[in-house]
Scaffold this motif. Sequence first.
Motif, short mmCIF file in Angstrom:
data_model
loop_
_atom_site.label_atom_id
_atom_site.label_comp_id
_atom_site.label_asym_id
_atom_site.label_seq_id
_atom_site.Cartn_x
_atom_site.Cartn_y
_atom_site.Cartn_z
N ALA A 111 0.32 -1.08 -0.34
CA ALA A 111 0.12 -0.14 0.48
C ALA A 111 0.84 1.17 -0.13
N ALA A 112 2.10 1.04 -0.67
CA ALA A 112 2.90 2.27 -0.78
C ALA A 112 3.68 3.24 0.80
N CYS A 113 2.94 3.96 0.88
CA CYS A 113 3.41 4.76 2.24
C CYS A 113 2.39 3.96 3.19
N SER A 114 1.70 4.23 2.79
CA SER A 114 0.16 3.49 4.01
C SER A 114 0.58 2.33 4.26
N GLY A 115 1.74 1.86 3.46
CA GLY A 115 1.80 0.04 4.12
C GLY A 115 2.20 -0.35 6.07
N PHE A 116 2.23 0.77 6.32
CA PHE A 116 2.18 0.07 7.65
C PHE A 116 1.14 -0.12 8.30
N LEU A 117 0.60 0.93 8.20
CA LEU A 117 -0.75 0.84 8.58
C LEU A 117 -2.03 -0.07 7.60
N TYR A 118 -1.87 -0.20 7.28
CA TYR A 118 -2.07 -1.47 6.28
C TYR A 118 -2.21 -2.29 7.07
N ALA A 119 -0.72 -3.20 7.23
CA ALA A 119 -0.25 -4.68 8.02
C ALA A 119 -0.54 -4.44 9.11
N LEU A 120 -0.43 -3.30 9.54
CA LEU A 120 -0.98 -3.47 11.72
C LEU A 120 -2.73 -3.81 11.39
N GLN A 121 -3.33 -2.79 10.19
CA GLN A 121 -4.83 -3.67 10.73
C GLN A 121 -5.08 -4.79 10.03
N SER A 122 -4.37 -5.58 9.01
CA SER A 122 -4.41 -6.49 8.84
C SER A 122 -4.04 -7.57 10.52
N GLY A 123 -2.73 -7.35 10.84
CA GLY A 123 -2.71 -7.67 11.91
C GLY A 123 -3.99 -8.18 13.66
N ARG A 124 -4.69 -6.65 12.70
CA ARG A 124 -5.27 -6.84 14.52
C ARG A 124 -6.74 -7.91 13.63
N GLY A 125 -7.08 -7.95 12.41
CA GLY A 125 -7.83 -9.04 12.39
C GLY A 125 -7.62 -10.41 11.84
N TYR A 126 -6.67 -11.02 12.07
CA TYR A 126 -5.49 -11.87 12.17
C TYR A 126 -6.15 -12.38 14.00
N LEU A 127 -5.74 -11.62 14.44
CA LEU A 127 -5.44 -10.59 16.32
C LEU A 127 -7.65 -11.16 16.28
N CYS A 128 -8.75 -11.17 16.00
CA CYS A 128 -9.49 -10.83 16.44
C CYS A 128 -10.03 -12.51 15.98
N LEU A 129 -9.75 -13.48 15.19
CA LEU A 129 -9.83 -15.34 14.59
C LEU A 129 -9.36 -15.56 15.37
N GLU A 130 -7.87 -15.15 16.30
CA GLU A 130 -7.38 -16.13 16.89
C GLU A 130 -6.44 -15.43 17.71
N PRO A 131 -7.22 -15.21 18.86
CA PRO A 131 -6.53 -13.83 19.68
C PRO A 131 -5.03 -14.71 20.13
N GLU A 132 -5.10 -15.63 20.68
CA GLU A 132 -3.12 -15.71 21.27
C GLU A 132 -2.40 -15.35 19.89
#
Length: 328
Positions: A111-132
């Motif tokens: 996501a170019a210069c927004s890449g960190f926030l896009y990656a961070l939001q992806s990480g939050r999504g995985y945590l919702c599915l797998e909280p540990e």
Amino acid sequence: MMNFILRGFGSYAPERILTNADLEKIVDTTDEWITTRTGIKERHIAADGETTSSMAFESSKKALADAGIEPAELTHIICGTFTPDSMIPSAACRLQEKLGIKGQMCVDVQAACSGFLYALQSGRGYLCLEPESKVLVVSSETLSRRMNWEDRATCVLFGDASGAAVLTGGEITDGPRVLDVMLAADGSLGDLLTVNGGGSAYSYALGDTVGPEYFVEFQGREVFKHAVRNMTSISEAILKRNGFEKSDVDVLITHQANMRIIDAVGRRFNIPEERVFVNIEKYGNTSAASVPVALDEAVKTGFIKKGDLVLTPTFGGGFTWGAALIQF
């Protein structure tokens, strides 16, 4: 209702520094021109053999140590970058190998210069599915390899760096909390900032000469206009969604693209200069790496203090943009 905790931060920049004075010897420009228009004084340039994944390895080691987590404990590796070592394997897979671990889910987010926030939001999504889960969110860019060093409009702006954070679930008292992330994009404006060469629409045959389309090309004035407008609007939206006013923001850390953009966003939020973290003068625009590098520096230097509400708006090619709210 889950808490998303940033357990640790880390950053890395190559040893070699390219100053404005050095650039005066390469292209028709001056230190005064670069400084007054961008705020940049120097940028870091990757050494021979140094890559996006090797820089990601350095920042990730620091983030893991800061979090007190061993690499083998990770469950996901998400890398925000548009300058991976190779198309295949991904930078995340290259990083996993360097960390000496196997089995984790690895993926790059572009996501170019927004890449960190896009990656961070992806990480939050995985945590919702797998909280540990224990998620390594890292952004790394070797922009010097995508610069046309004969184009003075672009080569003065960018540098190489990497920033990382470890994201887990936890209690409110366990560390900084990611309260919210908002993301957006507008592909109809994509041609205003491009790296076309090497893509399927601009492929090369064996022996072809690499052209300017292989490097970063953009229309500066148009990018500036959309960057300020969209970073401001999404910041206002995320504050409203979470019941905050502009005056509640303790620290503003925008994508470090251009000092004029940073100033413009700060003015629109009536945030005094002493509450706006800036390190663009040392690094230039490091794309997806700029926000995590700035976060790491702001935390380690004490610029961010316990209890601070931090707003981090970004804008990048695509166009993509986003904002995060982090409660320290």
